[in-house]
Design an enzyme around this catalytic site. Structure first.
Site, PDB file in Angstrom:
ATOM      1  N   ARG A  17       0.813  -1.213   0.000  1.00  0.00           N
ATOM      2  CA  ARG A  17       0.000   0.000   0.000  1.00  0.00           C
ATOM      3  C   ARG A  17       0.848   1.264   0.000  1.00  0.00           C
ATOM      4  NH1 ARG A  17      -5.212  -1.131   4.002  1.00  0.00           N
ATOM      5  NH2 ARG A  17      -6.129  -2.700   2.652  1.00  0.00           N
TER       6      ARG A  17
ATOM      7  N   GLU B  13     -12.309   2.328  16.758  1.00  0.00           N
ATOM      8  CA  GLU B  13     -11.239   3.097  16.107  1.00  0.00           C
ATOM      9  C   GLU B  13     -10.775   4.248  16.992  1.00  0.00           C
ATOM     10  OE1 GLU B  13     -11.990   3.806  11.946  1.00  0.00           O
ATOM     11  OE2 GLU B  13     -10.376   5.281  11.797  1.00  0.00           O
TER      12      GLU B  13
HETATM   13  C1  LIG Z   1     -15.386   3.096   3.588  1.00  0.00           C
HETATM   14  C2  LIG Z   1     -14.704   2.276   4.647  1.00  0.00           C
HETATM   15  C3  LIG Z   1     -14.444   0.938   4.423  1.00  0.00           C
HETATM   16  C4  LIG Z   1     -13.836   0.150   5.403  1.00  0.00           C
HETATM   17  N1  LIG Z   1     -13.639  -1.181   5.182  1.00  0.00           N
HETATM   18  C5  LIG Z   1     -13.151  -1.970   6.176  1.00  0.00           C
HETATM   19  C6  LIG Z   1     -13.071  -3.375   6.019  1.00  0.00           C
HETATM   20  O1  LIG Z   1     -13.429  -3.935   5.004  1.00  0.00           O
HETATM   21  N2  LIG Z   1     -12.562  -4.101   7.049  1.00  0.00           N
HETATM   22  C7  LIG Z   1     -12.156  -3.528   8.230  1.00  0.00           C
HETATM   23  O2  LIG Z   1     -11.727  -4.223   9.152  1.00  0.00           O
HETATM   24  N3  LIG Z   1     -12.253  -2.186   8.399  1.00  0.00           N
HETATM   25  C8  LIG Z   1     -12.742  -1.404   7.422  1.00  0.00           C
HETATM   26  N4  LIG Z   1     -12.846  -0.051   7.608  1.00  0.00           N
HETATM   27  C9  LIG Z   1     -12.543   0.507   8.943  1.00  0.00           C
HETATM   28  C10 LIG Z   1     -13.659   0.134   9.932  1.00  0.00           C
HETATM   29  O3  LIG Z   1     -14.889   0.142   9.264  1.00  0.00           O
HETATM   30  C11 LIG Z   1     -13.710   1.094  11.111  1.00  0.00           C
HETATM   31  O4  LIG Z   1     -12.448   1.243  11.702  1.00  0.00           O
HETATM   32  C12 LIG Z   1     -14.691   0.601  12.187  1.00  0.00           C
HETATM   33  O5  LIG Z   1     -15.925   0.249  11.611  1.00  0.00           O
HETATM   34  C13 LIG Z   1     -14.879   1.676  13.239  1.00  0.00           C
HETATM   35  O6  LIG Z   1     -15.944   1.309  14.071  1.00  0.00           O
HETATM   36  P1  LIG Z   1     -16.311   2.247  15.292  1.00  0.00           P
HETATM   37  O7  LIG Z   1     -17.534   1.679  15.915  1.00  0.00           O
HETATM   38  O8  LIG Z   1     -15.133   2.466  16.142  1.00  0.00           O
HETATM   39  O9  LIG Z   1     -16.647   3.672  14.634  1.00  0.00           O
HETATM   40  P2  LIG Z   1     -17.735   4.089  13.547  1.00  0.00           P
HETATM   41  O10 LIG Z   1     -18.360   2.929  12.895  1.00  0.00           O
HETATM   42  O11 LIG Z   1     -17.087   5.105  12.695  1.00  0.00           O
HETATM   43  O12 LIG Z   1     -18.870   4.761  14.440  1.00  0.00           O
HETATM   44  C14 LIG Z   1     -18.642   5.957  15.147  1.00  0.00           C
HETATM   45  C15 LIG Z   1     -19.985   6.598  15.441  1.00  0.00           C
HETATM   46  O13 LIG Z   1     -19.778   7.707  16.314  1.00  0.00           O
HETATM   47  C16 LIG Z   1     -20.667   8.743  15.958  1.00  0.00           C
HETATM   48  N5  LIG Z   1     -20.137  10.008  16.478  1.00  0.00           N
HETATM   49  C17 LIG Z   1     -18.997  10.642  16.107  1.00  0.00           C
HETATM   50  N6  LIG Z   1     -18.865  11.776  16.817  1.00  0.00           N
HETATM   51  C18 LIG Z   1     -19.931  11.860  17.671  1.00  0.00           C
HETATM   52  C19 LIG Z   1     -20.371  12.822  18.635  1.00  0.00           C
HETATM   53  N7  LIG Z   1     -19.677  13.949  18.887  1.00  0.00           N
HETATM   54  N8  LIG Z   1     -21.539  12.598  19.288  1.00  0.00           N
HETATM   55  C20 LIG Z   1     -22.277  11.482  19.031  1.00  0.00           C
HETATM   56  N9  LIG Z   1     -21.910  10.553  18.112  1.00  0.00           N
HETATM   57  C21 LIG Z   1     -20.750  10.735  17.456  1.00  0.00           C
HETATM   58  C22 LIG Z   1     -20.719   8.667  14.436  1.00  0.00           C
HETATM   59  O14 LIG Z   1     -21.893   9.265  13.930  1.00  0.00           O
HETATM   60  C23 LIG Z   1     -20.685   7.149  14.202  1.00  0.00           C
HETATM   61  O15 LIG Z   1     -21.982   6.604  14.114  1.00  0.00           O
HETATM   62  C24 LIG Z   1     -13.449   0.744   6.634  1.00  0.00           C
HETATM   63  C25 LIG Z   1     -13.688   2.097   6.853  1.00  0.00           C
HETATM   64  C26 LIG Z   1     -14.309   2.870   5.876  1.00  0.00           C
HETATM   65  C27 LIG Z   1     -14.566   4.316   6.149  1.00  0.00           C
END
Ligand SMILES: Cc1cc2nc3c(=O)[nH]c(=O)nc-3n(C[C@H](O)[C@H](O)[C@H](O)COP(=O)(O)OP(=O)(O)OC[C@H]3O[C@@H](n4cnc5c(N)ncnc54)[C@H](O)[C@@H]3O)c2cc1C
Length: 558
Positions: free
Chosen positions: A285, A373
């Site tokens: 990458r 994340e």
């Molecule tokens: C397009 C894309 C494709 C990906 N593909 C892969 C993959 O194939 N395999 C893999 O392992 N990883 C992949 N990743 C990475 C992975 O999806 C993420 O790291 C993971 O889903 C993060 O999950 P999370 O629950 O920590 O955060 P998120 O799913 O990002 O959720 C965070 C939530 O917090 C909310 N939020 C933010 N700030 C506030 C606030 N101030 N007040 C209230 N709510 C708030 C947001 O609205 C969101 O709903 C991908 C990422 C992207 C963007």
């Protein structure tokens, strides 16, 4: 409006929803807040590819092999306690999701697992076709909905955490659709607000990924770790317009079919930068990112400023077999891969850094936990594909469990007086008019151009000067009238967080005078033993302070 709950969870991606389920089934009350719709904001719902997990159903595997690969990818900076949690608990979460009906793809009755770069064996589970994230989100939403003890609130943007004697006691939020301020008293708070890639002009992020979680935790006293490590994905979709698809979707197909990277002269070019591809997907990458950026700089980029990715050497049958129904979704976007290449370019995709936490997901601040994340360190200087969804699920589950243990028998210590400053910010009369949308664009351009995949001292110093200017322009009084969906005020609040977090990324990148993993300095090209340390950011007052810390203790993988 005032809410009382045992546990406040900020963010309803994979991490937040799994945390809510785990805490609620331990018998405590949960308030799950998201600035978007529940389970539909952030990255999880957009991720369409794979989940790395050592199930060993098709090929023998063990979490210790997964851990070894994760540590190797992290180039000496991985927090092995967190990486172990990810790799060891991942299989359990994936099997539990299976019992909840997520629909992992199967072969001969076993959960199918694909090969992906950096893994020593096929380890990546998925939901066909490009449905992994949507299926994970939908499954968790369904379980959240049928689990008693979870209250949900969408459109609720957490603006600040509230503290008393150093302990987090709740939060202040802005209800976006009414403009009303909301206070939340919680015995424990879990930040599961995702990453920061919205800081960059080209990104795979949703609008809610501007680093809120990092800023909230930092202002509440929790240190951040490894903030210089932003992962760029080399072949993010650039053009033509592609609606309803993951911008990083090309990766597995390139892997399967050997998609060719071409410059504006329609020549393969990676060999110029030290690696021949010969139509196969072998270039790493970071090298692909470097090669594309250098071709664009040399004036040989595609019309929108990237490279072409061509599958024109593949037959329609081969494409249909590999892409399945995705071919029809491409056709709906007027993309026929037998006749045309697409344009791709490096995009900001994931953040390895984040809030420092232990293996119980507790931060240094009492009452504050973190998940997904938003956590820093588990992937060191570089993340393997598929590790991020596993991290969200495993860390979410662990955070929910730890929070439930913490709050049992505890009492609320929230005091309205502690929430006053944040309440005043939300309800303040509008300050002088500013074009906050243009300021966000300026910040994104600065981060992309000067704090992007390839950094130099001069670029980073320039970026910090721009961040200073933007911060001074932003001032301390929010713009807008604070009414319903007041985008000016929302942008202003977003910018406060984005500028703080961007500053830390740039400062940490400037201080790390070496190249390692996702942090590449053109003026310091090698990896240096003395830099095998984590950088930790504190925010005691108005200035960010960075210090180097030895990498967290090694753990034995038995
Ligand atoms: C397009 C894309 C494709 C990906 N593909 C892969 C993959 O194939 N395999 C893999 O392992 N990883 C992949 N990743 C990475 C992975 O999806 C993420 O790291 C993971 O889903 C993060 O999950 P999370 O629950 O920590 O955060 P998120 O799913 O990002 O959720 C965070 C939530 O917090 C909310 N939020 C933010 N700030 C506030 C606030 N101030 N007040 C209230 N709510 C708030 C947001 O609205 C969101 O709903 C991908 C990422 C992207 C963007």
């Amino acid at each position: 409006m005032h809410v009382e709950t045992d546990i406040l969870i900020i963010g309803s991606g994979g991490a937040g929803m799994y945390a809510a389920i785990e805490a609620a089934r331990a018998g405590v009350s949960v308030f799950l807040a998201d600035r978007s719709l529940i389970g539909r904001g952030g990255a999880t719902v957009m991720a369409q590819m794979t989940v790395a997990v050592a199930l060993g159903e098709e090929t023998p595997d063990h979490w210790s092999h997964h851990l070894a690969d994760t540590i190797r990818a992290g180039r000496g900076l991985t927090d092995e306690r967190l990486a172990r949690l990810l790799c060891e608990d991942g299989p359990d979460c994936i099997r539990e999701m299976d019992t909840w009906g997520v629909g992992w793809a199967r072969r001969d009755g076993h959960i199918a697992q694909a090969m992906a770069p950096g893994h020593d064996r096929p380890r990546c589970a998925y939901v066909d076709f490009l449905n992994t994230g949507p299926a994970v989100s939908k499954t968790l939403r369904t379980v959240v909905n049928r689990t008693s003890g979870i209250r949900k609130a969408g459109d609720l943007m957490i603006v600040d955490l509230v503290r008393r004697d150093g302990e987090v006691t709740g939060a202040v939020a802005l209800h976006l659709s009414t403009g009303a301020p909301v206070t939340i008293a919680a015995k424990a708070t879990i930040v599961a607000a995702g990453g920061l890639t919205r800081l960059y002009r080209r990104n795979s992020a949703s609008a809610n990924m501007g680093g809120d979680g990092y800023a909230l935790a930092l202002r509440a006293g929790a240190p951040l770790i490894d903030m210089e490590f932003v992962q760029f994905f080399p072949i993010g979709h650039l053009a033509p317009r592609l609606i309803g698809m993951d911008p990083i979707m090309w990766d597995p197909f390139r892997y399967k079919l050997g998609g060719r990277l071409l410059n504006s002269d329609k020549e393969e070019f990676t060999a110029r930068y030290g690696t021949r591809e010969d139509g196969k997907y072998v270039v790493t990458r970071d090298l692909a990112t470097y090669a594309i950026i250098k071709e664009v700089d040399a004036g040989r980029g595609s019309p929108h400023g990237g490279a072409y990715l061509s599958f024109e050497h593949c037959s329609a049958e081969a494409l249909r077999a590999a892409f399945g129904p995705v071919i029809d979704r491409l056709a709906a976007n007027n993309i026929d891969l037998t006749k045309m290449p697409v344009e791709v370019a490096p995009i900001a995709h994931y953040h390895m850094g984040g809030v420092a936490a232990d293996a119980r997901m507790e931060t240094e601040v009492p009452g504050l936990m973190v998940a997904g994340e938003a956590v820093g360190g588990a992937n060191g200087a570089n993340r393997l594909s598929g590790n991020a969804i596993t991290e969200a699920l495993a860390f979410g589950r662990r955070a929910g469990r730890s929070a439930a243990e913490r709050v049992r028998g505890g009492r609320h210590v929230f005091r309205p007086a502690d929430a006053r400053a944040a309440m005043d910010l939300i309800t303040a009369d509008g300050g002088p008019e500013l074009n906050t949308a243009a300021m966000i664009q300026t910040l994104q351009a600065t981060m992309a151009d000067d704090v992007g995949p390839f950094r130099t001292k001069a670029k980073l110093v320039r970026a910090l000067a721009t961040i200073d200017d933007l911060t001074a322009t932003l001032g301390e009084r929010p713009v807008g009238d604070g009414g319903r969906f007041d985008m000016r005020r929302i942008d202003w609040l977003d910018l406060c967080n984005m500028l703080l977090v961007a500053r830390i990324v740039a400062q940490a990148a400037l201080r790390r005078t070496e190249s390692r993993g996702a942090h590449q300095r053109e003026d310091f090209p090698g990896m240096l033993p003395e830099w095998q340390v984590n950088q930790v950011a504190h925010y005691p007052g108005r200035e960010v302070a960075l210090e180097s810390m030895p990498v967290a203790a090694k753990v034995a993988a038995q």
